[in-house]
Design an enzyme around this catalytic site. Structure first.
Site, PDB file in Angstrom:
ATOM      1  N   ASP A   1      27.165 -22.929  63.569  1.00  0.00           N
ATOM      2  CA  ASP A   1      27.957 -21.874  64.168  1.00  0.00           C
ATOM      3  C   ASP A   1      27.473 -21.292  65.316  1.00  0.00           C
ATOM      4  O   ASP A   1      26.664 -21.554  65.807  1.00  0.00           O
ATOM      5  CB  ASP A   1      28.467 -20.774  62.748  1.00  0.00           C
ATOM      6  CG  ASP A   1      29.671 -20.492  62.716  1.00  0.00           C
ATOM      7  OD1 ASP A   1      30.251 -19.728  63.762  1.00  0.00           O
ATOM      8  OD2 ASP A   1      30.228 -20.572  61.789  1.00  0.00           O
TER       9      ASP A   1
ATOM     10  N   HIS B   1      33.638 -22.326  67.193  1.00  0.00           N
ATOM     11  CA  HIS B   1      32.212 -21.753  66.434  1.00  0.00           C
ATOM     12  C   HIS B   1      30.989 -22.619  67.020  1.00  0.00           C
ATOM     13  O   HIS B   1      30.253 -23.334  66.300  1.00  0.00           O
ATOM     14  CB  HIS B   1      32.276 -22.009  64.835  1.00  0.00           C
ATOM     15  CG  HIS B   1      33.303 -20.904  64.482  1.00  0.00           C
ATOM     16  ND1 HIS B   1      32.791 -19.423  64.139  1.00  0.00           N
ATOM     17  CD2 HIS B   1      34.472 -20.842  63.985  1.00  0.00           C
ATOM     18  CE1 HIS B   1      33.758 -18.697  63.593  1.00  0.00           C
ATOM     19  NE2 HIS B   1      34.916 -19.686  63.486  1.00  0.00           N
TER      20      HIS B   1
ATOM     21  N   GLU C   1      39.501 -21.030  63.209  1.00  0.00           N
ATOM     22  CA  GLU C   1      39.420 -19.891  64.285  1.00  0.00           C
ATOM     23  C   GLU C   1      38.915 -20.404  65.854  1.00  0.00           C
ATOM     24  O   GLU C   1      37.840 -20.125  66.176  1.00  0.00           O
ATOM     25  CB  GLU C   1      38.234 -18.905  63.811  1.00  0.00           C
ATOM     26  CG  GLU C   1      38.830 -18.376  62.406  1.00  0.00           C
ATOM     27  CD  GLU C   1      37.632 -17.553  61.779  1.00  0.00           C
ATOM     28  OE1 GLU C   1      37.929 -16.540  61.184  1.00  0.00           O
ATOM     29  OE2 GLU C   1      36.330 -17.580  62.015  1.00  0.00           O
TER      30      GLU C   1
ATOM     31  N   TYR D   1      35.948 -15.690  48.106  1.00  0.00           N
ATOM     32  CA  TYR D   1      34.883 -15.168  49.263  1.00  0.00           C
ATOM     33  C   TYR D   1      34.087 -14.215  48.569  1.00  0.00           C
ATOM     34  O   TYR D   1      34.411 -13.125  48.231  1.00  0.00           O
ATOM     35  CB  TYR D   1      35.589 -14.624  50.386  1.00  0.00           C
ATOM     36  CG  TYR D   1      35.997 -15.646  51.433  1.00  0.00           C
ATOM     37  CD1 TYR D   1      36.529 -16.887  50.911  1.00  0.00           C
ATOM     38  CD2 TYR D   1      35.923 -15.380  52.749  1.00  0.00           C
ATOM     39  CE1 TYR D   1      37.044 -17.800  51.893  1.00  0.00           C
ATOM     40  CE2 TYR D   1      36.106 -16.337  53.612  1.00  0.00           C
ATOM     41  CZ  TYR D   1      36.917 -17.703  53.157  1.00  0.00           C
ATOM     42  OH  TYR D   1      37.245 -18.540  54.245  1.00  0.00           O
TER      43      TYR D   1
ATOM     44  N   ASP E   1      31.327 -13.260  49.857  1.00  0.00           N
ATOM     45  CA  ASP E   1      30.655 -11.999  50.783  1.00  0.00           C
ATOM     46  C   ASP E   1      31.515 -10.556  50.673  1.00  0.00           C
ATOM     47  O   ASP E   1      31.157  -9.646  51.184  1.00  0.00           O
ATOM     48  CB  ASP E   1      30.686 -12.668  52.132  1.00  0.00           C
ATOM     49  CG  ASP E   1      32.044 -12.986  52.550  1.00  0.00           C
ATOM     50  OD1 ASP E   1      33.025 -13.163  51.990  1.00  0.00           O
ATOM     51  OD2 ASP E   1      32.412 -12.889  53.678  1.00  0.00           O
TER      52      ASP E   1
ATOM     53  N   TRP F   1      29.685 -16.573  52.817  1.00  0.00           N
ATOM     54  CA  TRP F   1      29.457 -16.451  54.147  1.00  0.00           C
ATOM     55  C   TRP F   1      28.205 -15.290  54.271  1.00  0.00           C
ATOM     56  O   TRP F   1      28.131 -14.468  53.600  1.00  0.00           O
ATOM     57  CB  TRP F   1      30.577 -15.998  54.930  1.00  0.00           C
ATOM     58  CG  TRP F   1      31.880 -16.819  54.876  1.00  0.00           C
ATOM     59  CD1 TRP F   1      32.990 -16.882  53.986  1.00  0.00           C
ATOM     60  CD2 TRP F   1      32.011 -18.131  55.597  1.00  0.00           C
ATOM     61  NE1 TRP F   1      33.580 -17.992  54.160  1.00  0.00           N
ATOM     62  CE2 TRP F   1      33.087 -18.784  55.129  1.00  0.00           C
ATOM     63  CE3 TRP F   1      31.160 -18.635  56.544  1.00  0.00           C
ATOM     64  CZ2 TRP F   1      33.512 -19.829  55.849  1.00  0.00           C
ATOM     65  CZ3 TRP F   1      31.536 -20.059  57.077  1.00  0.00           C
ATOM     66  CH2 TRP F   1      32.840 -20.496  56.580  1.00  0.00           C
TER      67      TRP F   1
END
Length: 469
Positions: A131, A206, A270, A361, A363, A411
């Site tokens: 990343d 990324h 993204e 998710y 996180d 994440w």
């Protein structure tokens, strides 16, 4: 009779009976075999006072049965209760994603997570290796990827919000990467426990860590950028030169050789188009390729990656943004942005993994942010994971055969220690395992009671889970 032991996930059919089995060594005395009479995904486990027998339709189902047997053995304080189990999973893909790019975690921690996944009959570890904030895999011929790209000089402290001029940093370098040999060892460690490791090389966005190592991979080779020290989305994406595509090919082929899984995740999420829109080279390449929209450049990368990996008999997986361009028919889509995306993906005929951010998710906070360790935001509880409609009803009706499975995501922008990682994962992963396996549904109170009985197994594994409220 009532269950003397709590099992998570709950097998499809369980019948406890009176009596116990009292072996000197349960694993040595367990009889194991394959049977053509059983479907490939099924196993049976029978424990009586005379002994224990595990039979399965395939090696994968045998691994599932061993992991159930492990729970029974770990949960028994002395003689083992007698039971008859007939079991099979609803979903082929039962996964957990772990981001080791934002914060690096060493091989011992990954092995611990693999053990925990296996205990819960989860069978995929999706390893996010690259990343903007770090490149974590050795690639032969590109030493600067790990010499430069695997290290950032400092890391943002607290949330990435407000005026960037007011951001504070820890002033401590963060680094780490895995050699190819280490990863091969990890693959074998996981295989022996029934877990497949699927690598992710996120492209064409990324990629700031790679561009920091080799500026010629970017769109402005004369500008030296560093490994990203904050979170969010970087505008630095791969350029469009032949050299870039040769790099992508080299990386994917080496990764494909390290990981025998039939899939490689290529990210695709993204990806800003800002640099391509400003690039004369990108405009020239678009003309060569017969493209009319800048957005189609990403599709070019996706198609190229698919072609390269197909040479090794592998399929690509991409985050659901890949749906915005033409895709090879055998692409697997990992849906993360919205539940409706699952319906779109299966409606277009793509195998789909449900990884939707609203409840999968991990996180997110688990309670009031003032009472919890730092997290990215949101709020997702164990009950949310257990009760949510993970597969939309329309996708269930129209494309159930295309829903490959369910996956939770870790994440690690705000997760920097093994203890915090385990706290964020468990016991939400226990609810994930129940849903991915397709266990008989209970009300949440019944599941929570069973989960409380299961937590001592996590204690035995040394997992720093979040206590139930």
């Amino acid at each position: 009779m009532s269950a003397p032991l709590s099992l998570v996930p709950l097998p499809q059919h369980v019948s406890w009976s009176s009596g116990v089995w009292d072996p000197a060594d349960p694993w040595e005395e367990l009889s194991v075999g394959l049977s053509e009479d059983l479907p490939r995904t099924e196993y049976t486990l029978a424990i009586s006072p005379q002994g224990a027998a595990l039979t399965a339709g395939s090696e994968a189902a045998l691994a599932d049965g061993r992991n159930t047997f492990a729970q029974i053995v770990a949960g028994s304080d002395g003689p083992i209760p007698c039971v008859s189990i007939h079991d099979f999973p609803r979903h082929a893909w039962r996964g957990l994603h772990l981001d080791v790019a934002r914060h690096f975690f060493g091989i011992p921690q990954l092995e611990k997570m693999i053990d925990a996944l296996a205990l819960h009959r989860l069978n995929v570890l999706h390893l996010h290796l690259t990343d903007d904030q770090g490149w974590r895999v050795e690639i032969k011929g590109y030493p600067r990827l790990t010499e430069v790209g695997a290290r950032r000089e400092r890391t943002l402290q607290g949330h990435m919000s407000g005026d960037p001029e007011e951001f504070t940093f820890d002033g401590t370098p963060h680094e780490g990467f895995y050699t190819q040999e280490e990863l091969r060892g990890l693959v074998e460690y996981a295989r022996r426990r029934g877990v497949m490791i699927v690598p992710e090389i996120d492209l064409p966005g990324h990629m700031q860590a790679a561009i920091a190592a080799y500026p010629e991979l970017g769109n402005t080779p004369s500008v030296q950028v560093g490994v990203r020290e904050v979170w969010g989305i970087s505008d630095h994406v791969l350029g469009v030169s032949d050299e870039v595509f040769a790099f992508v090919r080299d990386v994917l082929l080496q990764v494909a050789e390290i990981f025998p899984a039939p899939y490689v995740h290529i990210g695709g999420d993204e990806c800003p188009r800002t640099e391509w829109e400003r690039s004369t080279a990108a405009r020239t390449r678009m003309t060569e390729w017969g493209l009319t929209r800048v957005s189609e450049i990403q599709g070019r990368f996706t198609a190229f990656a698919a072609e390269v990996l197909a040479e090794r008999g592998k399929r690509i997986i991409g985050w659901d943004e890949v749906l915005e361009s033409h895709l090879p028919d055998d692409t697997v889509v990992m849906n993360w942005r919205r539940p409706r995306g699952v319906v779109e993906s299966v409606g277009r005929g793509f195998q789909t993994i449900v990884a939707t951010s609203d409840v999968l998710y991990f996180d997110h906070y688990q309670d009031d942010p003032d009472l919890e360790p730092l997290a990215i935001g949101g709020r997702t509880t164990v009950e949310d994971v257990y009760e949510a409609e993970l597969v939309p009803a329309k996708a269930e009706a129209d494309g159930a055969s295309l829903v490959l499975g369910i996956q939770g995501q870790l994440w690690t922008e705000y997760i920097s220690t093994p203890e915090h990682l385990e706290y964020m994962a468990f016991p939400r992963v226990c609810a994930l395992a129940e849903r991915a396996w397709g266990s008989p549904r209970q009300n949440y109170e019944e599941f929570e009671e069973r989960l409380r009985g299961h937590l001592p197994r996590l204690d035995a594994f040394g997992i720093a889970y979040r206590p139930l409220d």
